[in-house]
Design an enzyme around this catalytic site. Sequence first.
Site, short mmCIF file in Angstrom:
data_model
loop_
_atom_site.label_atom_id
_atom_site.label_comp_id
_atom_site.label_asym_id
_atom_site.label_seq_id
_atom_site.Cartn_x
_atom_site.Cartn_y
_atom_site.Cartn_z
N LYS A 98 0.73 -1.14 -0.01
CA LYS A 98 -0.19 -0.05 -0.20
C LYS A 98 0.82 1.14 0.12
CE LYS A 98 -4.21 -1.82 1.92
NZ LYS A 98 -5.29 -1.49 3.17
N ASN A 155 -6.99 -1.09 14.19
CA ASN A 155 -7.04 -1.76 15.30
C ASN A 155 -6.41 -1.21 16.45
OD1 ASN A 155 -3.99 -2.94 15.57
ND2 ASN A 155 -4.61 -2.55 13.39
N CYS A 197 -5.03 10.67 26.55
CA CYS A 197 -4.21 9.94 25.61
C CYS A 197 -5.23 8.73 25.30
CB CYS A 197 -3.12 9.25 26.07
SG CYS A 197 -3.14 8.03 27.23
N CYS A 221 -16.33 -9.77 7.59
CA CYS A 221 -15.32 -8.44 7.75
C CYS A 221 -16.28 -7.38 7.98
CB CYS A 221 -14.51 -8.21 6.41
SG CYS A 221 -15.62 -7.87 4.85
N CYS A 279 2.34 8.96 30.16
CA CYS A 279 1.14 9.82 29.93
C CYS A 279 1.08 10.50 31.23
CB CYS A 279 -0.21 9.06 29.66
SG CYS A 279 -1.64 10.15 29.73
#
Length: 372
Positions: A98, A155, A197, A221, A279
């Site tokens: 890609k 994801n 965050c 999917c 964080c």
Amino acid sequence: MSSTKQPREKISKMSGEVVDSNPYSRLMALKRMGIVEDYEAIRQKTVAIVGVGGVGSVAAEMLTRCGVGKLILFDYDKVELANMNRLFFQPDQAGQSKVEAAATTLSFINPDVTIEVHNMNITLMDKFDLFMERIRRGHPGVQGPVDLVLSCVDNFEARMAINKACNELNQVWMESGVSENAVSGHIQTIIPGETACFACAPPLVVASQIDERTLKREGVCAASLPTTMGIVAGLLVQNSLKYLLKFGKVSMYVGYSALEDFFPTWELKPNPQCDDRQCVHRQADFHKNPVSRKMDFMLKAEETAAPVHEEDFGIVVVDETAAKDLQDDTKVTEGLRSEYTKDDQGTSAGQGDAVADTNESIEDLMKRLGSL
């Protein structure tokens, strides 16, 4: 594996000269209209995009057409025919990585943009260090940090990797996502220490300690619509431009629900008990020195010059009070007027076709008609 696509010399460059033959001049018009103070500054900006799928590829194209100086692309997937229900990629690119396919297309669109690609999975330990290094030193010339990181992954694991890297590097980034049913999405600006965050408010599936990989079913999917992905990509790039060029108000969070045409906005505060220790450290640093990095350049109407329109697009602007006075059963949005209105008898008449009222009765009119 990584590579850098340099501008093609054989193709005419998109110079900053404002002439009709130059497509870049339309973007420069933002400066002439007083919207952006210095649009040329976009050429000095470097943006890293993680995930060159349905949202990331379109976001990369938009930034390329806007004349961004450099793009750094990260992805490890290949182009598949199943991706053709989205924007950007072409059937003849099937089988290519890609990032390489994107680099070829983007370099053709605007050869002035430098494209650096990394065909790798940033969640792998040996690749994560390189990912960190390119964020830290990806800006050309000064070899400094990139100006902005855009997360366009699908994801949780990859989002957490980006979150970890940006917290450690104190890097501003923007997260984006599209729902599994393809009819909603969101963008979120994350400023380490100042806003929540990604680990501060994890999604429900993670809070329930369920491995997201177990949710995938054989032969099933996630849905995908080019419309939703294009809308989310547009919101993401618009927010990026406001941040990079310092105009308007940068959105901290914008949601989108296509089923309701609903765009919720709000700001998420950081969690003092965040699981990411970097964080927590950034929060402590911000409390010690609360200098906000939020860009809030709301343009004041009285300080903004009226736009100069070089073309007539047939747009009619009327006084808002006139729109409010319309007595039609169908209400119109303020600032618009109907091309045709209805009289008391319910018949349509153009605005220039009004009939004078003679105060004659129906009987008188019938007698006049019979004498003709």
